[in-house]
Write a protein that holds these residues in place. Structure first.
Motif, PDB file in Angstrom:
ATOM      1  N   PRO A 321       0.818  -1.229   0.000  1.00 22.48           N
ATOM      2  CA  PRO A 321       0.000   0.000   0.000  1.00 22.48           C
ATOM      3  C   PRO A 321       0.848   1.273   0.000  1.00 22.48           C
ATOM      4  O   PRO A 321       1.935   1.314   0.570  1.00 22.48           O
ATOM      5  N   PHE A 322       0.321   2.307  -0.624  1.00 22.27           N
ATOM      6  CA  PHE A 322       1.009   3.591  -0.695  1.00 22.27           C
ATOM      7  C   PHE A 322       1.204   4.154   0.708  1.00 22.27           C
ATOM      8  O   PHE A 322       0.300   4.169   1.534  1.00 22.27           O
ATOM      9  N   ASN A 323       2.416   4.638   0.938  1.00 18.30           N
ATOM     10  CA  ASN A 323       2.721   5.386   2.164  1.00 18.30           C
ATOM     11  C   ASN A 323       3.726   6.434   1.744  1.00 18.30           C
ATOM     12  O   ASN A 323       4.786   6.101   1.195  1.00 18.30           O
ATOM     13  N   SER A 324       3.423   7.711   1.993  1.00 19.45           N
ATOM     14  CA  SER A 324       4.268   8.780   1.444  1.00 19.45           C
ATOM     15  C   SER A 324       5.663   8.787   2.044  1.00 19.45           C
ATOM     16  O   SER A 324       6.551   9.474   1.544  1.00 19.45           O
ATOM     17  N   TRP A 325       5.912   8.031   3.117  1.00 20.15           N
ATOM     18  CA  TRP A 325       7.235   8.022   3.742  1.00 20.15           C
ATOM     19  C   TRP A 325       8.058   6.793   3.376  1.00 20.15           C
ATOM     20  O   TRP A 325       9.199   6.664   3.828  1.00 20.15           O
ATOM     21  N   THR A 511      15.032   5.187   6.093  1.00 16.06           N
ATOM     22  CA  THR A 511      14.177   5.249   4.895  1.00 16.06           C
ATOM     23  C   THR A 511      12.807   4.592   5.098  1.00 16.06           C
ATOM     24  O   THR A 511      11.977   4.619   4.180  1.00 16.06           O
ATOM     25  N   MET A 512      12.579   3.965   6.263  1.00 17.58           N
ATOM     26  CA  MET A 512      11.261   3.362   6.569  1.00 17.58           C
ATOM     27  C   MET A 512      10.990   3.659   8.055  1.00 17.58           C
ATOM     28  O   MET A 512      10.886   2.773   8.890  1.00 17.58           O
ATOM     29  N   ARG A 513      10.886   4.949   8.366  1.00 15.79           N
ATOM     30  CA  ARG A 513      11.000   5.418   9.746  1.00 15.79           C
ATOM     31  C   ARG A 513       9.914   4.902  10.685  1.00 15.79           C
ATOM     32  O   ARG A 513       8.737   4.842  10.337  1.00 15.79           O
ATOM     33  N   MET A 514      10.385   4.613  11.913  1.00 15.51           N
ATOM     34  CA  MET A 514       9.467   4.280  12.996  1.00 15.51           C
ATOM     35  C   MET A 514       8.560   5.479  13.245  1.00 15.51           C
ATOM     36  O   MET A 514       9.035   6.611  13.349  1.00 15.51           O
ATOM     37  N   GLY A 515       7.255   5.207  13.338  1.00 14.68           N
ATOM     38  CA  GLY A 515       6.311   6.303  13.531  1.00 14.68           C
ATOM     39  C   GLY A 515       5.697   6.792  12.225  1.00 14.68           C
ATOM     40  O   GLY A 515       4.700   7.512  12.236  1.00 14.68           O
ATOM     41  N   TYR A 516       6.285   6.404  11.109  1.00 13.42           N
ATOM     42  CA  TYR A 516       5.755   6.784   9.786  1.00 13.42           C
ATOM     43  C   TYR A 516       5.377   5.545   8.969  1.00 13.42           C
ATOM     44  O   TYR A 516       4.278   5.447   8.444  1.00 13.42           O
ATOM     45  N   VAL A 517       6.334   4.588   8.868  1.00  6.32           N
ATOM     46  CA  VAL A 517       6.079   3.381   8.078  1.00  6.32           C
ATOM     47  C   VAL A 517       5.860   2.182   8.987  1.00  6.32           C
ATOM     48  O   VAL A 517       5.026   1.322   8.715  1.00  6.32           O
ATOM     49  N   VAL A 518       6.611   2.130  10.081  1.00  3.50           N
ATOM     50  CA  VAL A 518       6.433   1.034  11.047  1.00  3.50           C
ATOM     51  C   VAL A 518       6.067   1.615  12.413  1.00  3.50           C
ATOM     52  O   VAL A 518       6.382   2.768  12.718  1.00  3.50           O
TER      53      VAL A 518
END
Lengths: 568, 221
Positions: A321-325, A511-518
């Motif tokens: 799924p799309f996630n801008s981060w 590049t897959m920051r905690m709080g944004y992607v995970v």
């Protein structure tokens, strides 16, 4: 039925930790690794023959094969095109796997069991607490027990003093820095590096023990060139420099619950829709790098630890799924590299030695930490690597074509070519060099994406883009000033600022920051049962310290959370 | 994939070879004036065949799926073309310090016809993009980021080739990497005073501090 409880993608600094921790928790784990497995009986000639498929036994490890491959020769080991250490397939007749970078720089990442820790210098500091507390979604205190566990497992110890560290301590004391004996750095000061290297062999200084014998015993032999692969030790799992190939991987195999498949490039994460959980990870698709055959494996959970470039690439190429981060917020410590050339008589006066001996001891053994700014650490390399990093690699262009900056604390700025280069290289043995690590501001624009057109056999290829902020560059200049001051205080006759290209990618993070992607367990918000366990989950560049230990602490924690949530 | 240096060199285009010789010669030149410091000091990158290292590396660095299957994309010839296009523009813009217009005109390798200092100046205008990007050969045409990347690589690659053990692979230097064998102690290592790879050094000068672990906690002594 599933093929495993958990599939781990990647066996580098983070993936190997997850495999060991999950295996110890009693889960059945399959590890897929894109590159070769060195030092294993299943692959006697891993760079020229296909060999076996899986290794699941500690008894497969073979230090004879390992030492034959790890020749310590800098070009054979570290050539980014054709080296034993490169981001490419095991078959060295083939080219490396490409990443698009439209700026000066280079990416030092390795495929293979152990990943980039095969050539890392093993600096294992904790994050600066000030870069975590009130900034990350979790506290520094929350990380400490996991730091302790990873430090004890590797194990981490302060570096011994070789000649270059002795000179470094002299220089930074002269420049006014105070000793800071701690693992939790809250104020500026100098200390030996906390390194994942076994202490020196207790017999090293005893001439009754020949060096050949010491090399086949356990303990560091100060052989130098950590970057070109460490070879001191009696077994694979007692090699002195503790990359995950020789630390966490053997421990994972010892659990009896872990099998590793090298030469297997994961090209897609498989998902399914669960009525209760929604979208969730269910397995992976991979490509055998020798045969091109496609395989699929299923599991109840997937851990991705493919690194800060390949993890977002895999997300994009899996149509998650799309996630801008996703792929955004890349940090890299915006390095610089500063060197000082000394006279023999000055070195005799300081140390009673005529040279710096840049090839002895840990590649990097001491540092000055400056929370809020970054770090500079003495770092000395074999001559080919030293030549290119000091004199050939620059954001600033050619030194000879620019008038000297008035009042600059250096004599040389940028590349040196021609007769001047040869004269400087004649002083290699009396040159001390520093790596500078900047507290790098996290910016949305710095990113990994996939090329809209270009593809390799593993799918659309990554594009890496990194331009530091003004604040990052100010901090970097401050580190250069401090570095030059200390070299001058110690009596350096010439000081070189290489002005390293911003995109010299050594410490990619966030590049897959905690709080944004995970979330705080490092599980993807949008895909259940999909966990990340590499540098990509860091919220930021942790203030400048070398990132591997923080990834290893987090991977330890993530494995615990995964096991509790889905396998309790 | 057995490959001898002769076989590989016979496939290389002579203009590409001439351009890369001129490149590595400008970066690590032959310097007879340094003979006072040792007989090995004059030796430069051309004598060490570093131009072959650069050509081999650029021809073995990139694989892309262009049509239906992965293919190697050789980059040495286009990169030589980039340097020659840059040299022609340097001369045409009157920025060359030493070369007469006539010496360059009509040369298939204008970069090699320039003085070493003007070859460096050519790289400087290329990496600063002070050129007409539309006149560069593909894949560099109108791609300034790629030009910056490759010019920087040409410098550091030459230095790594020259000062690493690569020239010591001698007659096996262009073999596939697993079939290279060190035939002599590398000259670049002699020039720098590096003693070669080691199994260990008795180099412990002291221990400044130690981590002691007890009961899951660390203290520093």
């Amino acid at each position: 039925m599933y093929d495993a409880d958990v599939i781990v993608i990647g066996s580098g600094g983070g993936g190997a930790v997850a495999a060991k921790e999950l295996g110890e928790a009693g889960l059945k784990v399959l590890v897929l690794e894109a590159g070769p497995f060195y030092g294993n009986k299943k692959w006697e000639n891993p760079n020229s023959e296909r060999g076996g498929e899986w290794s699941s036994s500690y008894d497969d490890l073979d230090v004879g094969i390992y030492k034959k491959i790890y020749t310590r020769y800098e070009n054979n080991m570290n050539d980014v095109v054709s080296g034993t250490f490169r981001f490419g397939p095991a078959d060295r007749r083939r080219t490396p796997w490409h990443r698009v970078m439209r700026q000066k720089g280079d990416i030092w990442q390795l495929a293979g069991v152990g990943g980039t820790t095969q050539h890392y210098w093993s600096q294992s500091p904790r994050a600066f607490p000030s870069a975590v507390d009130g900034v990350w979604p979790i506290s520094y205190e929350e990380l400490v027990p996991y730091y302790e566990k990873a430090e004890a497992t590797l194990p981490v110890q302060f570096s011994p003093t070789a000649p270059k560290e002795e000179l470094f301590y002299f220089a930074v004391q002269k420049a006014g820095w105070q000793k800071n004996p701690t693992l939790n750095v809250t104020k500026p000061g100098y200390r030996p590096n906390p390194n994942a290297i076994l202490p020196p062999n207790p017999h090293l200084m005893d001439p009754k023990y020949p060096i050949d014998q010491l090399w086949n015993m356990d303990g560091c032999t100060m052989q130098g060139h950590c970057v070109n692969g460490c070879t001191a030790g009696s077994r694979v799992d007692t090699i002195a420099k503790r990359g995950t190939l020789v630390s966490y991987v053997p421990l994972a195999l010892k659990t009896g619950n872990v099998a590793i498949r090298p030469n297997s490039f994961t090209i897609r994460i498989l998902t399914e829709h669960d009525p209760k959980e929604g979208l969730r990870a269910a397995g992976v698709r991979f490509r055998d790098t020798w045969t091109g055959e496609i395989g699929e494996l299923t599991a109840k959970a997937v851990v991705v630890a493919a690194g800060c470039i390949e993890t977002p690439r895999l997300w994009f190429n899996s149509d998650l799924p799309f996630n801008s981060w996703v792929g955004r917020g890349l940090t890299n410590h915006c390095f610089d590299w500063v060197g000082g050339v000394f006279d023999e008589k000055d070195l005799m006066g300081i140390m009673g030695l005529p040279a710096v001996y840049p090839y002895m001891g840990h590649t990097s053994g001491a540092r000055v930490d400056i929370p809020g700014i970054g770090i500079f650490q003495v770092s000395c390399l074999s001559p080919g690597l030293m030549a290119f990093l000091t004199y050939g690699f620059s954001e600033a262009g050619f030194d000879a074509l620019k008038p000297p900056e008035p009042g600059a604390p250096w004599n040389i700025h940028g590349r040196v070519v021609g007769p001047a280069l040869k004269e400087l290289m004649m002083n290699y043995n009396r040159t001390m060099t520093y790596l500078l690590l900047t507290d790098d501001e996290t910016l949305y624009r710095n990113r990994v994406e996939v090329d809209p057109i270009l593809k390799d056999e593993n799918g659309p290829i990554p594009v890496v883009h990194y331009v530091p902020s003004k604040k990052t560059l100010q901090r970097r200049d401050q580190l250069v000033k401090y570095s030059c001051e200390s070299l001058k205080a110690a009596g350096a006759k010439a000081i070189i600022r290489s002005d390293t290209p911003f995109a010299f990618m050594l410490h990619l993070e966030s590049t897959m920051r905690m709080g944004y992607v995970v979330d705080t367990n490092c599980e993807a918000y949008q895909v259940k049962r999909l966990f990340l366990a590499d540098n990509s989950v860091h919220f930021n560049g942790i203030g400048g310290p070398n990132p591997t230990l923080t990834t290893q602490a987090l991977a330890t924690r993530t494995s615990e959370k995964l096991a509790q949530k889905y396998f309790a | 994939m057995m490959q001898t240096p002769e076989l590989y060199a016979s496939r290389a285009d002579p203009h590409t070879v001439a351009t890369f010789r001129a490149l590595v010669d400008a970066i690590v030149p032959y310097t007879p004036e340094l003979a006072a410091y040792g007989a090995e000091q004059p030796i430069g990158a051309v004598q060490q065949h570093v131009h072959e290292y650069m050509i081999w590396s650029l021809d073995h660095t990139l694989t892309l799926v262009l049509d239906y299957y992965p293919e190697i994309v050789p980059l040495a010839a286009p990169t030589a073309g980039l340097l020659n296009a840059g040299a022609a523009q340097l001369v045409a813009s009157g920025q060359a310090k030493y070369a007469a217009q006539g010496a360059i005109a009509g040369s298939p390798v204008p970069f090699a016809a320039l003085s070493p200092a003007d070859r460096i100046r050519t790289m400087a205008i290329l990496e600063k993009l002070q050129i007409d990007l539309g006149l560069l050969p593909p894949p560099y045409r109108d791609d300034g980021g790629l030009v910056k990347f490759i010019i920087d690589y040409l410098n550091r690659g030459t230095m790594f080739g020259n000062y690493s053990e690569w020239p010591g692979y001698g007659t096996t230097r262009l073999n596939t990497p697993t079939r290279r064998r060190l035939e002599f102690f590398p000259i670049g290592w002699r020039q720098t005073g590096y003693p070669g790879v080691s199994k260990g050094y008795r180099a412990v000068r002291g221990i400044l501090m130690t981590i002691v672990r007890e009961g899951g906690k660390s203290t520093i002594v």
